[in-house]
Design a protein around this motif. Structure first.
Motif, PDB file in Angstrom:
ATOM      1  N   THR A   1      66.267  19.320  23.937  1.00 22.08           N
ATOM      2  CA  THR A   1      64.882  19.559  24.318  1.00 22.08           C
ATOM      3  C   THR A   1      64.608  21.049  24.299  1.00 22.08           C
ATOM      4  O   THR A   1      65.292  21.815  24.968  1.00 22.08           O
ATOM      5  N   GLU A   2      63.639  21.429  23.502  1.00 22.53           N
ATOM      6  CA  GLU A   2      63.254  22.837  23.441  1.00 22.53           C
ATOM      7  C   GLU A   2      62.705  23.262  24.790  1.00 22.53           C
ATOM      8  O   GLU A   2      62.063  22.492  25.484  1.00 22.53           O
TER       9      GLU A   2
ATOM     10  N   ARG B   1      60.322  25.949  26.395  1.00 23.69           N
ATOM     11  CA  ARG B   1      59.392  27.045  26.138  1.00 23.69           C
ATOM     12  C   ARG B   1      58.521  27.242  27.367  1.00 23.69           C
ATOM     13  O   ARG B   1      57.783  26.349  27.763  1.00 23.69           O
TER      14      ARG B   1
ATOM     15  N   ALA C   1      61.217  19.372  29.104  1.00 26.42           N
ATOM     16  CA  ALA C   1      60.169  18.817  28.236  1.00 26.42           C
ATOM     17  C   ALA C   1      58.788  19.043  28.853  1.00 26.42           C
ATOM     18  O   ALA C   1      57.814  19.328  28.145  1.00 26.42           O
ATOM     19  N   THR C   2      58.717  18.954  30.189  1.00 25.20           N
ATOM     20  CA  THR C   2      57.448  19.208  30.877  1.00 25.20           C
ATOM     21  C   THR C   2      57.056  20.672  30.708  1.00 25.20           C
ATOM     22  O   THR C   2      55.910  20.991  30.375  1.00 25.20           O
TER      23      THR C   2
ATOM     24  N   THR D   1      57.934  22.722  28.363  1.00 25.44           N
ATOM     25  CA  THR D   1      57.553  22.980  26.971  1.00 25.44           C
ATOM     26  C   THR D   1      56.153  22.466  26.678  1.00 25.44           C
ATOM     27  O   THR D   1      55.340  23.165  26.062  1.00 25.44           O
ATOM     28  N   ALA D   2      55.859  21.239  27.145  1.00 20.88           N
ATOM     29  CA  ALA D   2      54.520  20.683  26.898  1.00 20.88           C
ATOM     30  C   ALA D   2      53.453  21.577  27.535  1.00 20.88           C
ATOM     31  O   ALA D   2      52.413  21.854  26.922  1.00 20.88           O
TER      32      ALA D   2
ATOM     33  N   ILE E   1      52.952  24.664  25.404  1.00 20.67           N
ATOM     34  CA  ILE E   1      52.184  24.421  24.177  1.00 20.67           C
ATOM     35  C   ILE E   1      50.697  24.265  24.497  1.00 20.67           C
ATOM     36  O   ILE E   1      49.840  24.848  23.824  1.00 20.67           O
ATOM     37  N   LEU E   2      50.399  23.491  25.529  1.00 25.22           N
ATOM     38  CA  LEU E   2      48.995  23.302  25.893  1.00 25.22           C
ATOM     39  C   LEU E   2      48.352  24.642  26.263  1.00 25.22           C
ATOM     40  O   LEU E   2      47.226  24.933  25.859  1.00 25.22           O
TER      41      LEU E   2
ATOM     42  N   SER F   1      49.182  27.582  25.142  1.00 26.42           N
ATOM     43  CA  SER F   1      48.943  28.408  23.957  1.00 26.42           C
ATOM     44  C   SER F   1      47.805  27.841  23.113  1.00 26.42           C
ATOM     45  O   SER F   1      47.093  28.577  22.442  1.00 26.42           O
TER      46      SER F   1
ATOM     47  N   TYR G   1      52.064  30.857  15.607  1.00 24.62           N
ATOM     48  CA  TYR G   1      52.219  29.483  16.070  1.00 24.62           C
ATOM     49  C   TYR G   1      52.643  28.524  14.970  1.00 24.62           C
ATOM     50  O   TYR G   1      53.138  27.442  15.240  1.00 24.62           O
TER      51      TYR G   1
ATOM     52  N   VAL H   1      52.573  22.916  15.748  1.00 27.45           N
ATOM     53  CA  VAL H   1      52.611  22.879  17.205  1.00 27.45           C
ATOM     54  C   VAL H   1      52.651  21.419  17.679  1.00 27.45           C
ATOM     55  O   VAL H   1      53.331  21.080  18.630  1.00 27.45           O
TER      56      VAL H   1
ATOM     57  N   THR I   1      56.141  19.819  18.024  1.00 27.36           N
ATOM     58  CA  THR I   1      56.853  20.177  19.257  1.00 27.36           C
ATOM     59  C   THR I   1      56.229  19.472  20.463  1.00 27.36           C
ATOM     60  O   THR I   1      56.935  18.993  21.349  1.00 27.36           O
ATOM     61  N   LEU I   2      54.901  19.421  20.468  1.00 27.33           N
ATOM     62  CA  LEU I   2      54.202  18.744  21.568  1.00 27.33           C
ATOM     63  C   LEU I   2      54.606  17.268  21.629  1.00 27.33           C
ATOM     64  O   LEU I   2      54.926  16.731  22.698  1.00 27.33           O
TER      65      LEU I   2
ATOM     66  N   ALA J   1      57.286  15.893  20.376  1.00 31.12           N
ATOM     67  CA  ALA J   1      58.702  15.798  20.760  1.00 31.12           C
ATOM     68  C   ALA J   1      58.849  15.907  22.274  1.00 31.12           C
ATOM     69  O   ALA J   1      59.626  15.188  22.900  1.00 31.12           O
ATOM     70  N   ALA J   2      58.077  16.804  22.898  1.00 28.43           N
ATOM     71  CA  ALA J   2      58.146  16.977  24.355  1.00 28.43           C
ATOM     72  C   ALA J   2      57.620  15.730  25.065  1.00 28.43           C
ATOM     73  O   ALA J   2      58.242  15.228  26.008  1.00 28.43           O
ATOM     74  N   LEU J   3      56.490  15.202  24.594  1.00 28.19           N
ATOM     75  CA  LEU J   3      55.923  13.994  25.210  1.00 28.19           C
ATOM     76  C   LEU J   3      56.883  12.810  25.051  1.00 28.19           C
ATOM     77  O   LEU J   3      57.033  11.985  25.944  1.00 28.19           O
TER      78      LEU J   3
ATOM     79  N   ARG K   1      60.096  12.923  25.058  1.00 30.27           N
ATOM     80  CA  ARG K   1      61.171  13.052  26.034  1.00 30.27           C
ATOM     81  C   ARG K   1      60.703  12.719  27.447  1.00 30.27           C
ATOM     82  O   ARG K   1      61.442  12.140  28.236  1.00 30.27           O
ATOM     83  N   ILE K   2      59.451  13.106  27.751  1.00 25.84           N
ATOM     84  CA  ILE K   2      58.911  12.773  29.078  1.00 25.84           C
ATOM     85  C   ILE K   2      58.812  11.246  29.194  1.00 25.84           C
ATOM     86  O   ILE K   2      59.215  10.669  30.203  1.00 25.84           O
TER      87      ILE K   2
END
Lengths: 214, 214
Positions: free
Chosen positions: A88-89, A91, A123-124, A126-127, A130-131, A133, B54, B184, B187-188, B190-192, B194-195
């Protein structure tokens, strides 16, 4: 060790390296330059090999994961969580109104979907990053369609869990599925997304409007 | 140029660099050390900045994209396709039965979904490469659930196209949506994913079975 190498396709120097790094247990010594290896060694070696090759995991990350895998006190659920976090990235957003807004939006989304809110999960974080940015660059429209992306993500996660099955007694298999399935799956889904985009774009922007060349 | 820098937040040396690299057009000279910049310069500069930051695009890739963007002969559909390819991983499978099988499986999937089969599209090559490597490591179970992943990918692509809208007269906006939205968005999503995984895993493998610690 030569036989172990033949059975797995992993070169002897690589096996030595994995043993030295604590990723694969040493064999049972049977002589000065001899050791016994069993099926457990073969499986572990294949696991380490594919985590490194297809999951992109570093030695340090794999060592931590193997220690958890070998620890009978480590519960299945925590083991899977640890495996998932390896890919999991992470960020972080810089503090500010964009981040606060993003955090609230994500928390609301998670509540709407009945997901569990874990504010410290990478993951939270990172999400949220992203939101934040997306707000920063003025792409609020992308934040508005978050529910659609979340629905798709849940569909993917349901498939992931179905693949994993509900029998976790084979912990090495479970770790492999979580790491390889998720890491490789991200790229697979990204590729399928683009193939679908190309098809849908052609339908939405047909040749007459796209120009006369086709 | 100092005013352009103030209007966009991009430092003067960076602006000079972008102009020198042909990413941003030079201003109209009005004196020996003076040039006029208009709203077009501001927008272009912001676009280049966010594609680089980005979208992770290199200078060479952006230069090619900007040339297409500025070429009135380049049709909208081709421009979007080019933008999409800038953020598509290209991974080739080595020739062999795994690859042939993977290619056939993907072609069948594409037919089942009514997608367009474009064997040379980088996304197609990458998907084939991934499927082949999954066969190679014995993870055929992941190939079997391909339809579920494809359904999720189509949901994502539908959202992408909805975001883009059907008015492509603003080509800079369209390029930005395709590149940033897709890069972007990967990645978003991918994060969702995992959540959602974490939530579903907790439901599927509840505390009693996961151990006594919780």
């Amino acid at each position: 060790m030569a036989e172990l190498s033949a059975a797995t396709g992993v070169p002897v120097p690589t096996i030595k390296y994995y043993v030295r790094e604590g990723l694969v247990p040493a064999g049972r010594p049977t002589g000065r330059n001899q050791a016994d290896y069993d099926d457990g060694h073969v499986r572990r070696l294949k696991l380490v090999r594919s985590l490194s090759e297809y999951g992109g995991l570093s030695i340090a990350v794999m060592r931590d994961l193997m220690q958890r895998l070998d620890n009978p006190e480590e519960h299945d659920f925590d083991l899977l969580g640890a495996a998932q976090k390896t890919i999991t990235e992470h960020r972080e957003a810089s503090p500010g109104t964009d981040r606060d807004q993003a955090e609230q939006e994500l928390a609301e989304l998670v509540a709407r979907r009945g997901w569990r809110w874990e504010p410290h999960h990478p993951a939270t974080r990172t999400a949220i990053g992203i939101l934040a940015s997306l707000h920063e660059v003025g792409r609020d429209d992308m934040v508005e369609v978050l529910d659609s992306y979340a629905a798709a993500a849940e569909l993917i996660a349901e498939t992931d869990i179905r693949l994993l099955g509900d029998d976790l007694t084979d912990r090495e298999r479970a770790v492999e599925i979580v790491v390889i399935g998720t890491a490789v799956g991200d790229t697979l889904i990204a590729a399928l997304r683009r193939i679908a985009q190309a098809t849908l774009a052609r339908r939405t922007y047909p040749a007459e409007r796209a120009g006369q060349s086709r």
